[in-house]
Design a protein around this motif. Structure first.
Motif, PDB file in Angstrom:
ATOM      1  N   LYS A  36      12.997 -14.686 -25.980  1.00  0.00           N
ATOM      2  CA  LYS A  36      13.195 -15.153 -27.357  1.00  0.00           C
ATOM      3  C   LYS A  36      13.545 -16.638 -27.359  1.00  0.00           C
ATOM      4  CE  LYS A  36      16.954 -13.818 -29.607  1.00  0.00           C
ATOM      5  NZ  LYS A  36      17.885 -12.965 -30.390  1.00  0.00           N
ATOM      6  N   TYR A  41      13.852 -14.747 -33.862  1.00  0.00           N
ATOM      7  CA  TYR A  41      14.326 -13.377 -34.078  1.00  0.00           C
ATOM      8  C   TYR A  41      13.405 -12.354 -33.425  1.00  0.00           C
ATOM      9  CZ  TYR A  41      17.934 -15.106 -37.175  1.00  0.00           C
ATOM     10  OH  TYR A  41      19.047 -15.755 -37.680  1.00  0.00           O
ATOM     11  N   SER A  42      12.695 -12.785 -32.395  1.00  0.00           N
ATOM     12  CA  SER A  42      11.904 -11.876 -31.560  1.00  0.00           C
ATOM     13  C   SER A  42      11.586 -12.609 -30.275  1.00  0.00           C
ATOM     14  CB  SER A  42      10.601 -11.458 -32.259  1.00  0.00           C
ATOM     15  OG  SER A  42       9.660 -12.524 -32.219  1.00  0.00           O
ATOM     16  N   THR A  65      14.076  -8.683 -33.960  1.00  0.00           N
ATOM     17  CA  THR A  65      15.290  -8.109 -33.390  1.00  0.00           C
ATOM     18  C   THR A  65      16.492  -8.858 -33.969  1.00  0.00           C
ATOM     19  OG1 THR A  65      15.036  -9.608 -31.502  1.00  0.00           O
ATOM     20  CG2 THR A  65      14.222  -7.383 -31.227  1.00  0.00           C
ATOM     21  N   ASN A  66      17.503  -8.098 -34.349  1.00  0.00           N
ATOM     22  CA  ASN A  66      18.759  -8.665 -34.874  1.00  0.00           C
ATOM     23  C   ASN A  66      18.544  -9.562 -36.097  1.00  0.00           C
ATOM     24  OD1 ASN A  66      20.186  -7.436 -32.711  1.00  0.00           O
ATOM     25  ND2 ASN A  66      19.645  -9.152 -31.377  1.00  0.00           N
ATOM     26  N   PRO A  68      19.225 -10.261 -39.735  1.00  0.00           N
ATOM     27  CA  PRO A  68      20.125  -9.768 -40.786  1.00  0.00           C
ATOM     28  C   PRO A  68      19.360  -9.406 -42.059  1.00  0.00           C
ATOM     29  CG  PRO A  68      20.925 -11.835 -39.822  1.00  0.00           C
ATOM     30  CD  PRO A  68      19.526 -11.640 -39.324  1.00  0.00           C
TER      31      PRO A  68
END
Length: 201
Positions: A36, A41-42, A65-66, A68
């Motif tokens: 990443k 965010y990936s 991933t992750n 918000p």
């Protein structure tokens, strides 16, 4: 991947759907992924080769991933080679139709565009000017829309995207005296910048 059939590819966190006729010739498809990037965010998904031309667009889906919840509507797919590809968050993925192959990851755009007036300052007398000029720019997803208003009434703005130049040419119907100008510029992730100034004519 045969060029005369629809092709699909899926791996953990990425899916592609390449319709029939997108490929110019059969493709010996290569895929890999890497860590990443900062602010991403990936992981980075390396989808074949950015130099391979395509006839039209295909669907690219990357699972973030992750990410918000409050940033889901700001998410887009970024290309390592060329910046924002656009896209929207839906069903757990960020989805875009693109004509590019290359290296992609999920990013977010939360920064509003920039507006820099070229020949207008608050309270300025513009009686000798035929128009008011601005430079507008966006750091990532790109300019989606711009709207100018004088005394609350919409006015025509003209735009030269190559030079980031936006301007309004005064009409003969604009009366002498004090007026209020407002400019609203929005990017493709609905981040909005507003500029306002009074002027005399």
């Amino acid at each position: 991947m045969p060029h005369n059939k629809e092709n699909t590819f899926s791996k953990e966190n990425i899916e592609l759907r390449i319709p029939k006729g997108v490929l110019y010739s059969d493709l010996d498809f290569i895929y890999s992924s890497s860590a990443k990037p900062a602010g991403g965010y990936s992981e980075i998904h390396h989808v074949h080769n950015p130099l391979t031309p395509l006839f039209t667009t295909y669907e690219l889906r990357i699972k973030p991933t992750n990410l918000p919840t409050h940033l889901q509507d700001k998410a887009l797919i970024a290309s390592v080679q060329s910046g924002s590809e656009g896209g929207k968050f839906q069903d757990g993925y960020v989805v875009v139709n693109t004509r590019n192959l290359g290296s992609f990851y999920v990013a977010v755009d939360t920064i509003a565009p920039r507006i820099v007036p070229r020949n207008l300052t608050p309270g300025k007398n513009v009686a000798q000017q035929s128009k008011i000029d601005f430079t507008i720019s966006d750091n990532f997803s790109g300019i989606q829309s711009f709207d100018g208003y004088i005394d609350g009434e919409w006015v025509l703005m003209e735009y030269d995207p190559k030079n980031k130049h936006l301007w309004h040419t005064f009409t003969s119907s604009l009366s002498k005296g004090k007026h209020r100008f407002k400019l609203v510029v929005k990017d493709w992730k609905d981040n909005e910048k507003v500029y306002e100034a009074d002027f005399n004519r």
